[in-house]
Design a protein around this motif. Structure first.
Motif, PDB file in Angstrom:
ATOM      1  N   VAL A   1       0.829  -1.201   0.000  1.00 53.72           N
ATOM      2  CA  VAL A   1       0.000   0.000   0.000  1.00 53.72           C
ATOM      3  C   VAL A   1       0.867   1.256   0.000  1.00 53.72           C
ATOM      4  CG1 VAL A   1      -1.936  -1.136   1.150  1.00 53.72           C
ATOM      5  CG2 VAL A   1      -0.142  -0.052   2.520  1.00 53.72           C
ATOM      6  N   LEU A   2       0.246   2.368  -0.376  1.00 48.22           N
ATOM      7  CA  LEU A   2       0.931   3.655  -0.432  1.00 48.22           C
ATOM      8  C   LEU A   2       1.182   4.232   0.963  1.00 48.22           C
ATOM      9  CD1 LEU A   2       1.901   6.076  -2.235  1.00 48.22           C
ATOM     10  CD2 LEU A   2      -0.468   6.909  -2.142  1.00 48.22           C
ATOM     11  N   TYR A   3       0.372   3.827   1.932  1.00 47.90           N
ATOM     12  CA  TYR A   3       0.394   4.456   3.245  1.00 47.90           C
ATOM     13  C   TYR A   3       1.723   4.215   3.957  1.00 47.90           C
ATOM     14  CZ  TYR A   3      -4.341   3.254   1.850  1.00 47.90           C
ATOM     15  OH  TYR A   3      -5.471   3.041   1.114  1.00 47.90           O
ATOM     16  N   GLY A   4       2.225   5.281   4.611  1.00 47.69           N
ATOM     17  CA  GLY A   4       3.471   5.198   5.347  1.00 47.69           C
ATOM     18  C   GLY A   4       4.372   6.375   5.017  1.00 47.69           C
ATOM     19  N   THR A   5       5.637   6.271   5.410  1.00 52.16           N
ATOM     20  CA  THR A   5       6.629   7.309   5.136  1.00 52.16           C
ATOM     21  C   THR A   5       7.701   6.763   4.213  1.00 52.16           C
ATOM     22  OG1 THR A   5       6.280   8.514   7.207  1.00 52.16           O
ATOM     23  CG2 THR A   5       8.425   8.761   6.173  1.00 52.16           C
ATOM     24  N   TRP A   6       8.005   7.552   3.167  1.00 56.42           N
ATOM     25  CA  TRP A   6       8.976   7.172   2.147  1.00 56.42           C
ATOM     26  C   TRP A   6      10.065   8.242   2.080  1.00 56.42           C
ATOM     27  CZ3 TRP A   6       7.558   2.656  -0.614  1.00 56.42           C
ATOM     28  CH2 TRP A   6       6.231   2.256  -0.441  1.00 56.42           C
ATOM     29  N   SER A   7      11.293   7.833   1.748  1.00 57.74           N
ATOM     30  CA  SER A   7      12.392   8.794   1.693  1.00 57.74           C
ATOM     31  C   SER A   7      13.403   8.374   0.634  1.00 57.74           C
ATOM     32  CB  SER A   7      13.067   8.905   3.059  1.00 57.74           C
ATOM     33  OG  SER A   7      14.141   9.829   3.028  1.00 57.74           O
TER      34      SER A   7
ATOM     35  N   PHE B   1       2.002   9.391   3.521  1.00 62.71           N
ATOM     36  CA  PHE B   1       0.592   9.298   3.181  1.00 62.71           C
ATOM     37  C   PHE B   1      -0.135   8.505   4.258  1.00 62.71           C
ATOM     38  CE2 PHE B   1       2.998   9.552  -0.773  1.00 62.71           C
ATOM     39  CZ  PHE B   1       2.330  10.546  -1.477  1.00 62.71           C
ATOM     40  N   THR B   2      -1.323   8.971   4.612  1.00 64.90           N
ATOM     41  CA  THR B   2      -2.160   8.223   5.547  1.00 64.90           C
ATOM     42  C   THR B   2      -3.241   7.474   4.782  1.00 64.90           C
ATOM     43  OG1 THR B   2      -3.817   9.961   5.885  1.00 64.90           O
ATOM     44  CG2 THR B   2      -1.817  10.066   7.247  1.00 64.90           C
ATOM     45  N   SER B   3      -3.873   6.520   5.450  1.00 66.71           N
ATOM     46  CA  SER B   3      -4.924   5.736   4.807  1.00 66.71           C
ATOM     47  C   SER B   3      -6.216   6.524   4.649  1.00 66.71           C
ATOM     48  CB  SER B   3      -5.196   4.470   5.626  1.00 66.71           C
ATOM     49  OG  SER B   3      -5.600   4.820   6.953  1.00 66.71           O
ATOM     50  N   ASP B   4      -6.360   7.664   5.346  1.00 66.09           N
ATOM     51  CA  ASP B   4      -7.589   8.456   5.260  1.00 66.09           C
ATOM     52  C   ASP B   4      -7.404   9.745   4.461  1.00 66.09           C
ATOM     53  OD1 ASP B   4      -5.944   9.526   7.188  1.00 66.09           O
ATOM     54  OD2 ASP B   4      -7.532   9.904   8.643  1.00 66.09           O
ATOM     55  N   GLY B   5      -6.365   9.806   3.599  1.00 63.96           N
ATOM     56  CA  GLY B   5      -6.296  10.875   2.621  1.00 63.96           C
ATOM     57  C   GLY B   5      -5.446  12.081   2.952  1.00 63.96           C
ATOM     58  N   TYR B   6      -4.492  11.964   3.876  1.00 64.37           N
ATOM     59  CA  TYR B   6      -3.611  13.087   4.203  1.00 64.37           C
ATOM     60  C   TYR B   6      -2.183  12.792   3.732  1.00 64.37           C
ATOM     61  CZ  TYR B   6      -7.381  14.672   7.247  1.00 64.37           C
ATOM     62  OH  TYR B   6      -8.597  15.084   7.735  1.00 64.37           O
ATOM     63  N   TYR B   7      -1.450  13.872   3.432  1.00 58.38           N
ATOM     64  CA  TYR B   7      -0.057  13.723   3.005  1.00 58.38           C
ATOM     65  C   TYR B   7       0.805  14.789   3.669  1.00 58.38           C
ATOM     66  CZ  TYR B   7      -0.056  17.953   0.137  1.00 58.38           C
ATOM     67  OH  TYR B   7      -0.096  19.263  -0.272  1.00 58.38           O
ATOM     68  N   GLU B   8       2.110  14.560   3.634  1.00 63.46           N
ATOM     69  CA  GLU B   8       3.099  15.549   4.056  1.00 63.46           C
ATOM     70  C   GLU B   8       4.355  15.357   3.215  1.00 63.46           C
ATOM     71  OE1 GLU B   8       3.634  16.095   8.258  1.00 63.46           O
ATOM     72  OE2 GLU B   8       5.731  16.659   8.030  1.00 63.46           O
ATOM     73  N   ILE B   9       5.022  16.473   2.864  1.00 62.86           N
ATOM     74  CA  ILE B   9       6.234  16.427   2.052  1.00 62.86           C
ATOM     75  C   ILE B   9       7.336  17.223   2.740  1.00 62.86           C
ATOM     76  CG2 ILE B   9       7.291  16.947  -0.180  1.00 62.86           C
ATOM     77  CD1 ILE B   9       4.545  16.896  -1.433  1.00 62.86           C
ATOM     78  N   ALA B  10       8.539  16.667   2.754  1.00 56.96           N
ATOM     79  CA  ALA B  10       9.742  17.355   3.220  1.00 56.96           C
ATOM     80  C   ALA B  10      10.782  17.243   2.114  1.00 56.96           C
ATOM     81  CB  ALA B  10      10.261  16.722   4.513  1.00 56.96           C
ATOM     82  N   ARG B  11      11.356  18.399   1.707  1.00 57.38           N
ATOM     83  CA  ARG B  11      12.329  18.388   0.613  1.00 57.38           C
ATOM     84  C   ARG B  11      13.506  19.302   0.949  1.00 57.38           C
ATOM     85  NH1 ARG B  11       7.503  18.396  -3.847  1.00 57.38           N
ATOM     86  NH2 ARG B  11       6.925  20.282  -2.732  1.00 57.38           N
ATOM     87  N   TYR B  12      14.699  18.822   0.675  1.00 54.85           N
ATOM     88  CA  TYR B  12      15.927  19.588   0.865  1.00 54.85           C
ATOM     89  C   TYR B  12      16.767  19.411  -0.390  1.00 54.85           C
ATOM     90  CZ  TYR B  12      20.446  20.972   2.958  1.00 54.85           C
ATOM     91  OH  TYR B  12      21.651  21.566   3.231  1.00 54.85           O
ATOM     92  N   ARG B  13      17.058  20.518  -1.063  1.00 53.93           N
ATOM     93  CA  ARG B  13      17.750  20.452  -2.342  1.00 53.93           C
ATOM     94  C   ARG B  13      18.829  21.522  -2.409  1.00 53.93           C
ATOM     95  NH1 ARG B  13      16.388  18.855  -7.734  1.00 53.93           N
ATOM     96  NH2 ARG B  13      18.368  18.829  -8.837  1.00 53.93           N
ATOM     97  N   MET B  14      19.969  21.181  -3.011  1.00 56.45           N
ATOM     98  CA  MET B  14      21.034  22.150  -3.260  1.00 56.45           C
ATOM     99  C   MET B  14      21.439  22.039  -4.725  1.00 56.45           C
ATOM    100  SD  MET B  14      23.407  21.849   0.155  1.00 56.45           S
ATOM    101  CE  MET B  14      24.217  23.412  -0.197  1.00 56.45           C
ATOM    102  N   THR B  15      21.673  23.193  -5.375  1.00 54.22           N
ATOM    103  CA  THR B  15      22.082  23.210  -6.774  1.00 54.22           C
ATOM    104  C   THR B  15      23.193  24.218  -6.966  1.00 54.22           C
ATOM    105  OG1 THR B  15      20.420  24.882  -7.341  1.00 54.22           O
ATOM    106  CG2 THR B  15      19.785  22.576  -7.597  1.00 54.22           C
TER     107      THR B  15
END
Length: 249
Positions: free
Chosen positions: A30-36, A68-82
């Motif tokens: 499933v999609l639910y959980g934290t990915w990195s 992503f949660t199973s009830d439709g919520y998300y959160e994003i954390a991004r750190y980028r250097m260029t």
């Protein structure tokens, strides 16, 4: 300069015009959980962003994390250097920077760093896409030692579209989430950190007086969420207009 990115986008609109069907071969969990991504030092939740005072805790390496949660919520954390002369981001959601004219890379020490956080609700659309709708309290910090203002924080509240996604089993890293941006460009692979989402509370966490929305909002709010050829061709026209405008400014 602008012709080739726009041509790629135009071709992508035709390739992505058909509905996508997912089966067990594509989504093994499933999609639910934290990915990195990468070394997995960037993780959503309180260890990355502190919305109450609009601050960040810098991780030791760059990367991105999605929860992503199973009830439709998300959160994003991004750190980028260029480096100087590079476009900081390929996805249209950060067009505030990517549409600015780029100077030649004559200042190799001009490293741009961006910390970005947002959260909200998501829709899994029947054509295989994901649409992310922010609560409106997201923000990002941009550090550019060669810019007139070298360090500032601004609101970030863009609706984001991912036209395709899949989960597969990597022989070394295990469950892997692959997200594809609005033009079909893949993000770095995201590996499963936890089946329990590591997130801040799923509600607005700070007061925001300005929406800070950019052109990316137009992509996901352009009527019905059917991202066929005609819809994405309209996106191509929008990006073409933005590209012309950036040349004239």
């Amino acid at each position: 300069m602008i012709v080739f990115p726009l041509l790629s986008l135009f071709l992508a609109t035709h390739a992505l015009g058909q509905a996508i069907v997912y089966d067990l071969a594509h989504n093994v969990t499933v999609l639910y959980g934290t990915w990195s991504s990468g070394s997995q030092n960037v993780i959503t939740g309180p260890s990355f962003a502190q919305p109450a005072n609009e601050s960040f805790t810098y991780p030791p390496t760059t990367g991105m994390s999605y929860s992503f949660t199973s009830d439709g919520y998300y959160e994003i954390a991004r750190y980028r250097m260029t480096g100087n002369g590079d476009r900081p981001f390929s996805f249209l959601a950060w067009t505030v920077y990517s549409l600015r004219p780029l100077a030649p890379g004559t200042q190799p020490n001009c490293i741009t760093g961006v910390m970005n956080w947002c959260h909200g609700t998501y829709d899994l659309v029947s054509n295989g896409s994901i649409v992310l709708h922010p609560f409106g309290d997201g923000y990002q910090q941009i550090q550019d030692p060669c810019a007139p203002v070298s360090n500032f924080i601004e609101n970030y509240n863009d609706t984001e579209l991912y036209v395709m996604w899949m989960i597969y089993q990597d022989a070394v890293r295990g469950y892997t989430l692959q997200l594809y941006q609005f033009d079909g460009t893949p993000l770095p692979p995201l590996w499963l950190v936890s089946t329990q989402p590591n997130m801040l509370p799923t509600q607005a966490l700070r007061n925001v007086t300005s929406t800070g929305q950019t052109a990316a909002v137009l992509l996901a709010n352009a009527g019905e969420r059917s991202w066929g050829v005609s819809r994405l061709t309209g996106v191509f026209s929008l990006v073409a207009a933005l590209g012309i405008a950036s040349v004239l400014l």
